[in-house]
Design a protein around this motif. Structure first.
Motif, PDB file in Angstrom:
ATOM      1  N   THR A 100       0.828  -1.213   0.000  1.00  0.00           N
ATOM      2  CA  THR A 100       0.000   0.000   0.000  1.00  0.00           C
ATOM      3  C   THR A 100       0.862   1.264   0.000  1.00  0.00           C
ATOM      4  OG1 THR A 100      -1.527  -1.260   1.390  1.00  0.00           O
ATOM      5  CG2 THR A 100      -1.960   1.103   1.183  1.00  0.00           C
ATOM      6  N   SER A 101       1.946   1.238   0.772  1.00  0.00           N
ATOM      7  CA  SER A 101       2.800   2.432   0.890  1.00  0.00           C
ATOM      8  C   SER A 101       4.252   2.041   0.600  1.00  0.00           C
ATOM      9  CB  SER A 101       2.718   3.019   2.303  1.00  0.00           C
ATOM     10  OG  SER A 101       1.397   3.076   2.763  1.00  0.00           O
ATOM     11  N   PRO A 102       4.588   1.857  -0.696  1.00  0.00           N
ATOM     12  CA  PRO A 102       5.945   1.408  -1.022  1.00  0.00           C
ATOM     13  C   PRO A 102       6.995   2.421  -0.553  1.00  0.00           C
ATOM     14  CG  PRO A 102       4.514   1.399  -2.976  1.00  0.00           C
ATOM     15  CD  PRO A 102       3.788   2.134  -1.891  1.00  0.00           C
ATOM     16  N   GLY A 103       8.103   1.903  -0.041  1.00  0.00           N
ATOM     17  CA  GLY A 103       9.204   2.766   0.380  1.00  0.00           C
ATOM     18  C   GLY A 103       8.917   3.553   1.648  1.00  0.00           C
ATOM     19  N   ASN A 104       7.833   3.214   2.334  1.00  0.00           N
ATOM     20  CA  ASN A 104       7.471   3.939   3.551  1.00  0.00           C
ATOM     21  C   ASN A 104       7.720   3.050   4.776  1.00  0.00           C
ATOM     22  OD1 ASN A 104       6.055   5.092   5.724  1.00  0.00           O
ATOM     23  ND2 ASN A 104       4.581   6.082   4.363  1.00  0.00           N
ATOM     24  N   ALA A 105       8.872   3.252   5.387  1.00  0.00           N
ATOM     25  CA  ALA A 105       9.236   2.410   6.537  1.00  0.00           C
ATOM     26  C   ALA A 105       8.348   2.686   7.739  1.00  0.00           C
ATOM     27  CB  ALA A 105      10.705   2.620   6.898  1.00  0.00           C
ATOM     28  N   THR A 106       7.833   3.914   7.841  1.00  0.00           N
ATOM     29  CA  THR A 106       6.943   4.264   8.955  1.00  0.00           C
ATOM     30  C   THR A 106       5.692   3.381   8.923  1.00  0.00           C
ATOM     31  OG1 THR A 106       7.750   6.536   8.901  1.00  0.00           O
ATOM     32  CG2 THR A 106       5.638   6.173   9.995  1.00  0.00           C
ATOM     33  N   ALA A 107       5.104   3.238   7.729  1.00  0.00           N
ATOM     34  CA  ALA A 107       3.904   2.398   7.593  1.00  0.00           C
ATOM     35  C   ALA A 107       4.250   0.935   7.894  1.00  0.00           C
ATOM     36  CB  ALA A 107       3.333   2.531   6.184  1.00  0.00           C
ATOM     37  N   ALA A 108       5.409   0.484   7.434  1.00  0.00           N
ATOM     38  CA  ALA A 108       5.811  -0.903   7.685  1.00  0.00           C
ATOM     39  C   ALA A 108       6.015  -1.144   9.178  1.00  0.00           C
ATOM     40  CB  ALA A 108       7.099  -1.226   6.905  1.00  0.00           C
ATOM     41  N   LEU A 109       6.626  -0.185   9.868  1.00  0.00           N
ATOM     42  CA  LEU A 109       6.872  -0.363  11.308  1.00  0.00           C
ATOM     43  C   LEU A 109       5.550  -0.341  12.085  1.00  0.00           C
ATOM     44  CD1 LEU A 109       8.982  -0.777  13.513  1.00  0.00           C
ATOM     45  CD2 LEU A 109       9.058   1.697  13.815  1.00  0.00           C
ATOM     46  N   GLU A 110       4.660   0.570  11.702  1.00  0.00           N
ATOM     47  CA  GLU A 110       3.341   0.597  12.358  1.00  0.00           C
ATOM     48  C   GLU A 110       2.652  -0.758  12.203  1.00  0.00           C
ATOM     49  OE1 GLU A 110       1.327   4.933  12.334  1.00  0.00           O
ATOM     50  OE2 GLU A 110       1.691   4.095  10.341  1.00  0.00           O
ATOM     51  N   ALA A 111       2.716  -1.315  10.995  1.00  0.00           N
ATOM     52  CA  ALA A 111       2.071  -2.608  10.741  1.00  0.00           C
ATOM     53  C   ALA A 111       2.735  -3.703  11.577  1.00  0.00           C
ATOM     54  CB  ALA A 111       2.154  -2.960   9.255  1.00  0.00           C
ATOM     55  N   PHE A 112       4.057  -3.696  11.626  1.00  0.00           N
ATOM     56  CA  PHE A 112       4.776  -4.723  12.398  1.00  0.00           C
ATOM     57  C   PHE A 112       4.360  -4.678  13.870  1.00  0.00           C
ATOM     58  CE2 PHE A 112       8.106  -6.144  15.232  1.00  0.00           C
ATOM     59  CZ  PHE A 112       8.498  -7.358  14.670  1.00  0.00           C
ATOM     60  N   VAL A 113       4.457  -3.498  14.459  1.00  0.00           N
ATOM     61  CA  VAL A 113       4.218  -3.387  15.905  1.00  0.00           C
ATOM     62  C   VAL A 113       2.749  -3.644  16.238  1.00  0.00           C
ATOM     63  CG1 VAL A 113       4.282  -1.816  17.897  1.00  0.00           C
ATOM     64  CG2 VAL A 113       6.202  -1.883  16.283  1.00  0.00           C
ATOM     65  N   ALA A 114       1.849  -3.046  15.468  1.00  0.00           N
ATOM     66  CA  ALA A 114       0.419  -3.206  15.769  1.00  0.00           C
ATOM     67  C   ALA A 114       0.013  -4.680  15.659  1.00  0.00           C
ATOM     68  CB  ALA A 114      -0.416  -2.344  14.825  1.00  0.00           C
ATOM     69  N   ARG A 115       0.506  -5.366  14.630  1.00  0.00           N
ATOM     70  CA  ARG A 115       0.115  -6.765  14.438  1.00  0.00           C
ATOM     71  C   ARG A 115       0.798  -7.668  15.458  1.00  0.00           C
ATOM     72  NH1 ARG A 115      -2.816  -9.270  14.791  1.00  0.00           N
ATOM     73  NH2 ARG A 115      -3.940 -10.816  13.579  1.00  0.00           N
ATOM     74  N   HIS A 116       2.044  -7.370  15.772  1.00  0.00           N
ATOM     75  CA  HIS A 116       2.781  -8.159  16.770  1.00  0.00           C
ATOM     76  C   HIS A 116       2.057  -8.090  18.121  1.00  0.00           C
ATOM     77  CE1 HIS A 116       6.062  -8.585  19.862  1.00  0.00           C
ATOM     78  NE2 HIS A 116       6.281  -9.674  19.157  1.00  0.00           N
ATOM     79  N   VAL A 117       1.681  -6.900  18.513  1.00  0.00           N
ATOM     80  CA  VAL A 117       1.020  -6.715  19.807  1.00  0.00           C
ATOM     81  C   VAL A 117      -0.349  -7.405  19.813  1.00  0.00           C
ATOM     82  CG1 VAL A 117      -0.098  -4.968  21.262  1.00  0.00           C
ATOM     83  CG2 VAL A 117       2.258  -4.632  20.480  1.00  0.00           C
ATOM     84  N   ALA A 118      -1.128  -7.184  18.749  1.00  0.00           N
ATOM     85  CA  ALA A 118      -2.464  -7.799  18.703  1.00  0.00           C
ATOM     86  C   ALA A 118      -2.332  -9.328  18.706  1.00  0.00           C
ATOM     87  CB  ALA A 118      -3.216  -7.326  17.469  1.00  0.00           C
ATOM     88  N   TYR A 119      -1.302  -9.837  18.035  1.00  0.00           N
ATOM     89  CA  TYR A 119      -1.103 -11.290  17.988  1.00  0.00           C
ATOM     90  C   TYR A 119      -0.804 -11.863  19.371  1.00  0.00           C
ATOM     91  CZ  TYR A 119       0.195 -15.834  16.204  1.00  0.00           C
ATOM     92  OH  TYR A 119       0.231 -17.178  15.951  1.00  0.00           O
ATOM     93  N   GLN A 120      -0.037 -11.137  20.161  1.00  0.00           N
ATOM     94  CA  GLN A 120       0.277 -11.593  21.525  1.00  0.00           C
ATOM     95  C   GLN A 120      -1.003 -11.815  22.322  1.00  0.00           C
ATOM     96  OE1 GLN A 120       3.479 -12.214  22.288  1.00  0.00           O
ATOM     97  NE2 GLN A 120       3.869 -11.479  20.235  1.00  0.00           N
ATOM     98  N   ILE A 121      -1.951 -10.893  22.116  1.00  0.00           N
ATOM     99  CA  ILE A 121      -3.221 -10.969  22.860  1.00  0.00           C
ATOM    100  C   ILE A 121      -4.071 -12.118  22.351  1.00  0.00           C
ATOM    101  CG2 ILE A 121      -5.399  -9.738  23.256  1.00  0.00           C
ATOM    102  CD1 ILE A 121      -3.721  -7.122  23.288  1.00  0.00           C
TER     103      ILE A 121
END
Lengths: 219, 219
Positions: free
Chosen positions: A85-106
């Motif tokens: 969705t947002s090529p070359g945008n590390a901010t979007a990739a990091l948001e996705a990583f952290v948000a999904r990682h945290v939700a997955y833990q729960i």
């Protein structure tokens, strides 16, 4: 009449067996769970269980391995979608990583408890694994760390992030998320997605992507 | 000749018993450890052990309670020292909190593994405790969270920090630190103090105390 589960199972019971084992290891502990307990919970005979898993140790390994593998697929998938969705945008990739990682833990509470016991807890569970199995698990964990570290490197290259120590920052982001199930209350005021969003924002601050006022510096 | 340990111990063996129990719970797991194993490791008789602890469950509680209590004393002491040296400086207090918390995780490995197994791991250890014991432990954990949260509130009030969600930020800082023993290698290139310093810097970024270039904004 005995059903011929040993020879020709008509359905693959392995996932149900792993779920039962993860649940029992989480509730009673690895040592206190017997193969018979696991067979009883799934509703298979002893030989039916041994058709799939030769030992409790083999089951422990498979629960852990597939648990981490599944987490990587889910979190890696969220990162890949953000990158599409947002090529070359590390901010979007990091948001996705952290948000999904945290939700997955729960979401993955049982496997998470087995994982927690094996990696944070007593060495006896980790010691029950063979050296080869431990190395396999560590390789998978390394993939998770590399996924996080790769996003930080990318953001460093694009100028989105300013991170003095990439590996330590990646470990800190993972650690923040893995702590969540210790305090999270199912049915409380925060959904898993809410917590994911709060953590994504903290992660961006930690990597220098936001100014202290909370406004993204580079998107 | 049997020594009359049951009646009149000349030295207090409780600390040695707790150390032995923490080590055994960490190595073998709570379920697989017997009171006899603990007595053997300390070198006391069974009755000698029961003079101090009426059950394995009582020992588990005491290991956890005193472990958290000791961590609070050490970390709280570091924060108090920073406050004495730099009054009104929340940045210094937060650095002290995070650096000491992280270093403590590395130093207190055995108790940490029992704590990890009880709080991150299988519910059976936590379930072995009484409701009253669980509430006592949660009160202590709450003190740790309140210590961190109080520093963030103070920094918010002085303008040193900008934190959208104080409780979540405090939990994230604790979680970052508690993950450290899962990857830290004793004898590796980083000392416990080095890791503490790296984490203190990341914590300051997370709470908005440093600009993304890594220069403290307010000290």
């Amino acid at each position: 009449m005995a059903r011929p589960l040993v020879r020709k199972p008509r359905v693959d019971l392995a996932p149900a067996i792993r779920d039962a084992a993860a649940g029992l290891f989480a509730e009673r502990g690895f040592e206190a769970t017997t193969m018979q307990n696991i067979a009883d919970r799934v509703g298979v005979t002893g030989p039916g269980l041994y058709y799939y898993y030769s030992s409790k140790q083999a089951l422990l390994f498979d629960v852990l391995y597939r648990g981490i593998e599944h987490a990587l697929a889910v979190i890696g998938g969220a990162v890949a979608a953000a990158r599409a969705t947002s090529p070359g945008n590390a901010t979007a990739a990091l948001e996705a990583f952290v948000a999904r990682h945290v939700a997955y833990q729960i979401e993955a509470a049982s496997v998470g408890a087995v994982y927690g016991a094996a990696f944070y807890g007593s060495r006896h569970m980790f010691n029950a694994l063979t050296e080869e199995q431990r190395v396999s698990l560590q390789k998978l964990q390394r993939q998770g760390l590399d996924l996080a570290r790769g996003i930080l490197e990318e953001g460093q290259a694009t100028g989105e992030f300013r991170v003095p120590n990439l590996t330590q920052a990646a470990l800190a982001l993972i650690g923040m998320g893995e702590y969540v199930p210790t305090w999270y209350k199912v049915g409380g005021s925060l959904s898993a997605a809410d917590v994911g969003q709060i953590y994504a924002e903290m992660a961006l601050r930690l990597v220098g992507a936001m100014d202290p006022g909370g406004i993204p510096e580079a998107t």
